[in-house]
Design a protein around this motif. Structure first.
Motif, mmCIF file in Angstrom:
data_model
loop_
_atom_site.group_PDB
_atom_site.id
_atom_site.type_symbol
_atom_site.label_atom_id
_atom_site.label_comp_id
_atom_site.label_asym_id
_atom_site.label_seq_id
_atom_site.Cartn_x
_atom_site.Cartn_y
_atom_site.Cartn_z
ATOM 1 N N LEU A 242 0.733 -1.257 0.179
ATOM 2 C CA LEU A 242 -0.004 0.050 -0.160
ATOM 3 C C LEU A 242 0.947 1.511 0.003
ATOM 4 C CD1 LEU A 242 -2.769 1.523 0.143
ATOM 5 C CD2 LEU A 242 -2.644 1.174 2.547
ATOM 6 N N LEU A 243 1.976 1.211 0.772
ATOM 7 C CA LEU A 243 2.820 2.273 0.714
ATOM 8 C C LEU A 243 3.554 2.628 -0.474
ATOM 9 C CD1 LEU A 243 4.669 1.857 4.274
ATOM 10 C CD2 LEU A 243 2.955 3.367 3.625
ATOM 11 N N LEU A 244 3.894 1.606 -1.284
ATOM 12 C CA LEU A 244 4.333 1.636 -2.499
ATOM 13 C C LEU A 244 3.287 2.394 -3.619
ATOM 14 C CD1 LEU A 244 6.705 -1.663 -2.886
ATOM 15 C CD2 LEU A 244 7.340 0.852 -2.304
ATOM 16 N N ARG A 245 2.106 1.760 -3.426
ATOM 17 C CA ARG A 245 0.971 2.027 -4.391
ATOM 18 C C ARG A 245 0.732 3.892 -4.248
ATOM 19 N NH1 ARG A 245 -1.493 4.253 -7.171
ATOM 20 N NH2 ARG A 245 -3.438 3.327 -8.325
ATOM 21 N N VAL A 246 0.894 4.069 -2.906
ATOM 22 C CA VAL A 246 0.471 5.602 -2.652
ATOM 23 C C VAL A 246 1.502 6.457 -3.380
ATOM 24 C CG1 VAL A 246 0.411 7.309 -0.773
ATOM 25 C CG2 VAL A 246 -0.729 5.110 -0.425
ATOM 26 N N GLY A 247 2.668 5.981 -3.690
ATOM 27 C CA GLY A 247 3.624 6.893 -4.479
ATOM 28 C C GLY A 247 3.349 7.068 -5.614
ATOM 29 N N HIS A 248 2.735 6.308 -6.203
ATOM 30 C CA HIS A 248 2.195 6.328 -7.578
ATOM 31 C C HIS A 248 0.700 6.743 -7.754
ATOM 32 C CE1 HIS A 248 5.854 4.276 -9.158
ATOM 33 N NE2 HIS A 248 5.785 3.515 -8.186
ATOM 34 N N VAL A 249 0.307 7.430 -6.699
ATOM 35 C CA VAL A 249 -1.092 8.084 -6.866
ATOM 36 C C VAL A 249 -1.372 9.115 -7.945
ATOM 37 C CG1 VAL A 249 -0.636 9.993 -5.413
ATOM 38 C CG2 VAL A 249 -2.815 9.096 -5.396
ATOM 39 N N LEU A 250 -0.130 9.689 -8.501
ATOM 40 C CA LEU A 250 -0.441 10.610 -9.889
ATOM 41 C C LEU A 250 0.195 9.731 -10.965
ATOM 42 C CD1 LEU A 250 0.631 14.070 -8.452
ATOM 43 C CD2 LEU A 250 -1.861 13.211 -8.604
ATOM 44 N N ASP A 251 0.351 8.441 -11.014
ATOM 45 C CA ASP A 251 0.859 7.988 -12.202
ATOM 46 C C ASP A 251 0.102 6.892 -12.505
ATOM 47 O OD1 ASP A 251 2.578 7.098 -13.969
ATOM 48 O OD2 ASP A 251 4.247 6.169 -12.707
ATOM 49 N N LEU A 303 4.165 11.922 -0.308
ATOM 50 C CA LEU A 303 3.260 10.779 0.029
ATOM 51 C C LEU A 303 3.881 9.354 0.677
ATOM 52 C CD1 LEU A 303 0.634 11.241 -2.777
ATOM 53 C CD2 LEU A 303 0.434 12.014 -0.369
ATOM 54 N N VAL A 304 4.817 9.145 -0.123
ATOM 55 C CA VAL A 304 5.714 7.779 0.444
ATOM 56 C C VAL A 304 6.074 8.129 1.827
ATOM 57 C CG1 VAL A 304 7.466 6.338 0.223
ATOM 58 C CG2 VAL A 304 5.978 6.878 -1.620
ATOM 59 N N VAL A 305 6.916 9.044 2.080
ATOM 60 C CA VAL A 305 7.518 9.511 3.568
ATOM 61 C C VAL A 305 6.461 9.960 4.453
ATOM 62 C CG1 VAL A 305 8.988 11.140 4.561
ATOM 63 C CG2 VAL A 305 9.601 10.479 2.237
ATOM 64 N N SER A 311 2.610 4.889 9.101
ATOM 65 C CA SER A 311 2.224 3.650 8.990
ATOM 66 C C SER A 311 3.093 3.226 10.375
ATOM 67 C CB SER A 311 2.395 2.700 7.936
ATOM 68 O OG SER A 311 2.689 1.224 8.183
ATOM 69 N N LYS A 312 4.329 3.481 10.155
ATOM 70 C CA LYS A 312 5.186 3.134 11.514
ATOM 71 C C LYS A 312 4.706 3.526 12.868
ATOM 72 C CE LYS A 312 9.594 3.850 10.649
ATOM 73 N NZ LYS A 312 10.835 4.560 10.513
ATOM 74 N N LYS A 313 4.086 4.570 13.140
ATOM 75 C CA LYS A 313 3.569 5.050 14.047
ATOM 76 C C LYS A 313 2.230 4.085 14.666
ATOM 77 C CE LYS A 313 5.324 9.599 14.308
ATOM 78 N NZ LYS A 313 4.996 11.163 14.445
ATOM 79 N N SER A 318 6.749 -0.512 7.957
ATOM 80 C CA SER A 318 7.195 0.405 7.301
ATOM 81 C C SER A 318 8.300 -0.225 6.013
ATOM 82 C CB SER A 318 8.044 1.599 7.969
ATOM 83 O OG SER A 318 8.980 1.040 8.794
ATOM 84 N N ILE A 319 8.506 0.523 5.119
ATOM 85 C CA ILE A 319 9.400 0.103 4.150
ATOM 86 C C ILE A 319 10.729 0.623 4.359
ATOM 87 C CG2 ILE A 319 7.585 0.182 2.415
ATOM 88 C CD1 ILE A 319 8.728 2.919 1.432
ATOM 89 N N TYR A 320 11.058 1.467 5.493
ATOM 90 C CA TYR A 320 12.368 1.797 5.793
ATOM 91 C C TYR A 320 12.333 2.203 7.300
ATOM 92 C CZ TYR A 320 11.225 6.734 5.015
ATOM 93 O OH TYR A 320 10.516 7.675 4.944
#
Length: 320
Positions: A242-251, A303-305, A311-313, A318-320
């Protein structure tokens, strides 16, 4: 009496202390493994990092005849135009709406499908179903777009034939702006839902079967097991994707929209990718469309950051 000679010291034997022995670096010791990474590294350098230098034309009035070094510098003028052109705001709205629909409706689809396929016990039937569901992913959007147009044709389409059988008038789906977003989201789910189940099926295979056995002993049904065991076990995988998908919200991807788009539905169907193609490549406004691309990238990073920190909180994943 047997005489034994005293063993020679390391210095006398010509050896050196362990501290003085120069060890090979880890990467040199395992150079075979690192050499496998080299083609991918070269690919990213050539096609991802070196082209970043071309971002400078977003701050210029770029001309193909004078080049980057001969074009005049205009600062943030193109970025200012982004939010003053009504056409761009309309395209941005279309992109956001379709992307939100895809996340809300399309993202949970492979999760549900993977959970259903995981319950199939007949391996022959399961593999046959997987093959049928994976197949659309390998079909080009040119073919899929043609299939969608034919299925929705008012004269010979299967959908309108069914409506005629019910005694209703045929509907011009591809010419109605109100139907376009639904068609895009539905066709995207049909094409990619099977391929998206691969990761979730792999995650489901790692769940301990004893958890389900214990749940059955306690009297939990399949639905209860799904919400109490399966979904919590899939949560780390779901959050990362989901986090990776959010980064492509405009793509959204150019091919799908371009194949289904027509002048009658441009008002609600044109997105940033097709807008960049029309204005940039066909219209020659390279600096303006480069500014749009840079805007998309910055929004994706933010958006990803932001989503990763949230998500981490909240979930600890998280992804990192």
């Amino acid at each position: 009496m047997e005489l034994r000679s005293k063993p020679a010291s390391r210095e006398q034997a010509g050896s050196f202390p362990a501290e003085a022995v120069k060890r090979k670096p880890y990467w040199l010791k395992h150079w075979q493994i690192y050499s496998m990474v080299l083609p991918g590294l070269i690919y990213f350098i050539l096609f991802k990092y070196i082209p970043l230098s071309g971002v400078i034309i977003a701050f210029q009035d770029y001309s193909v005849f004078t080049g980057i070094f001969g074009s005049s510098f205009v600062g943030l003028n193109h970025f200012h135009n982004l939010f003053t052109y009504p056409e761009f705001l309309r395209v941005l709205k279309n992109t956001l709406l379709i992307s939100i629909y895809q996340i809300v409706l399309g993202f949970p689809a492979p999760i549900a499908l993977a959970m259903l396929m995981n319950e199939v016990r007949k391996m022959f039937f399961k593999r046959a179903v997987q093959t049928v569901l994976y197949l659309p992913h390998f079909i080009s959007w040119v073919i899929v777009g043609g299939l969608v147009i034919n299925f929705l044709s008012p004269s010979s389409g299967m959908v309108n034939d069914f409506l005629k059988w019910l005694g209703k008038e045929p509907v011009f789906f591809m010419q109605e702006p109100n139907y376009f977003r639904s068609i895009v989201v539905t066709s995207g789910i049909w094409k990619e839902v099977g391929w998206g189940t691969i990761i979730y099926l792999a995650a489901l295979a790692g769940i301990n079967p004893e958890l389900y056995e214990s749940a059955e002993v306690d009297g939990a049904g399949k639905l209860k097991q799904a919400f109490s065991i399966t979904l919590p076990s899939l949560l780390p995988t779901i959050m990362v994707l989901l986090l990776l998908r959010v980064g492509h919200v405009l793509d959204l991807g150019f091919e799908q929209i371009y194949m289904l788009l027509n002048p009658l539905v441009t008002e609600t169907g044109e997105v940033l990718d097709t807008y960049i193609y029309r204005i940039g490549l066909l219209g020659g406004q390279y600096s303006y469309t480069t500014a749009i691309g840079l805007f998309k990238s910055l929004v994706g990073v933010i958006l990803v950051v932001g989503a990763n920190q949230l998500s981490k909180k909240t979930t600890g994943n998280s992804i990192y």
